[in-house]
Scaffold this active site. Structure first.
Site, PDB file in Angstrom:
ATOM      1  N   LYS A  31       0.836  -1.198   0.000  1.00 29.87           N
ATOM      2  CA  LYS A  31       0.000   0.000   0.000  1.00 29.87           C
ATOM      3  C   LYS A  31       0.877   1.257   0.000  1.00 29.87           C
ATOM      4  CE  LYS A  31      -3.928  -2.313   2.208  1.00 29.87           C
ATOM      5  NZ  LYS A  31      -5.013  -2.186   3.207  1.00 29.87           N
ATOM      6  N   TYR A  71     -12.143  -3.867  -3.929  1.00 30.84           N
ATOM      7  CA  TYR A  71     -12.744  -3.749  -2.605  1.00 30.84           C
ATOM      8  C   TYR A  71     -14.267  -3.836  -2.648  1.00 30.84           C
ATOM      9  CZ  TYR A  71      -8.252  -2.580  -0.383  1.00 30.84           C
ATOM     10  OH  TYR A  71      -6.965  -2.625   0.119  1.00 30.84           O
ATOM     11  N   ASN A 134      -1.931   0.316   6.918  1.00 29.27           N
ATOM     12  CA  ASN A 134      -1.485  -1.015   7.362  1.00 29.27           C
ATOM     13  C   ASN A 134      -0.603  -1.742   6.359  1.00 29.27           C
ATOM     14  OD1 ASN A 134      -3.486  -1.504   5.538  1.00 29.27           O
ATOM     15  ND2 ASN A 134      -4.707  -2.830   6.866  1.00 29.27           N
ATOM     16  N   HIS A 137      -1.992  -5.404   1.552  1.00 27.50           N
ATOM     17  CA  HIS A 137      -3.206  -6.204   1.365  1.00 27.50           C
ATOM     18  C   HIS A 137      -2.749  -7.629   1.051  1.00 27.50           C
ATOM     19  CE1 HIS A 137      -6.949  -7.808  -0.290  1.00 27.50           C
ATOM     20  NE2 HIS A 137      -6.174  -8.335  -1.227  1.00 27.50           N
ATOM     21  N   GLU A 148      -8.660 -11.692  -7.416  1.00 23.39           N
ATOM     22  CA  GLU A 148      -7.838 -10.479  -7.312  1.00 23.39           C
ATOM     23  C   GLU A 148      -6.642 -10.517  -8.257  1.00 23.39           C
ATOM     24  OE1 GLU A 148      -8.973  -9.926  -2.560  1.00 23.39           O
ATOM     25  OE2 GLU A 148      -6.917 -10.405  -3.120  1.00 23.39           O
TER      26      GLU A 148
END
Ligand code: IDP
Ligand code: MG
Length: 172
Positions: A31, A71, A134, A137, A148
């Site tokens: 991220k 998402y 965070n 993913h 994905e």
């Protein structure tokens, strides 16, 4: 001079690389906070050290459309708009990692969703204490991984055999 090899190695020399039945491929996204903080190398090193094989890697901007697809399960949740803003605001790295039980292995290495709760020793536990950023993913099931990976690597993945595989993966 011949390089010393374990006794089992020559038996495998003319065979395909070890390929346990449980081999699967997972999607990992680095991220924006991982890139801004310069942690990509350290985090990737953990996955490499574990024995997960890199079969896809792309530095990219996540578009609004890709974010909505990726998402989809979170659309409508209170954090959704913020999450999309975070993920689309600056570049990410999409990575495909392969190995025995790769989906669960990567999730265990990542730890709980936010660093504040993630166990020490996990990536999120060691590198963060935020409740909104965070670092990573990781797909949460092999079905999610397949879906994905199709979003981020529509052209498919690089199928190659690292020379170390027989030393790292088992044959069953
Ligand atoms: P996961 O990344 O551990 O699988 P999910 O529950 O699937 O966690 O949530 C997806 C992402 O949405 C998280 O990684 C995080 O970036 C964000 N997110 C989840 N819950 C919250 C929240 O309560 N506040 C802000 N962001 C959240
Ligand atoms: Mg999730």
């Amino acid at each position: 001079m011949a390089i010393p090899l374990p006794r089992s190695y020559p038996l495998r020399l003319n065979q395909p690389p070890s390929h346990p039945k449980t081999v699967e491929t997972t999607l990992i996204l680095f991220k924006p906070d991982a890139l801004h903080r310069g942690l990509v190398g350290q985090i990737l090193a953990r996955f490499e050290n574990k024995g997960l094989q890199l079969v896809g890697m792309r530095l990219m901007r996540m578009s609004q459309e890709v974010a909505a697809k990726h998402y989809a399960e979170h659309i409508g949740k209170p954090f959704y708009e913020g999450l999309v803003g975070f993920m689309t605001g600056s570049p990410i790295i999409a990575m495909a990692l392969r190995g025995p039980d790769a989906v669960a292995v990567a999730r265990r290495m990542m730890g709980k969703t936010f660093g504040i709760e993630a166990e020490a020793g996990t990536i999120r536990g060691d590198y963060g204490c935020s409740k909104s950023f965070n670092l990573l993913h990781g797909s949460d099931s092999s079905e999610s991984a397949t879906r994905e990976l199709g979003i981020f690597f529509p052209e498919g993945l690089e199928d190659w055999a690292p020379i170390s595989t027989p030393w790292v993966w088992d044959n069953e």
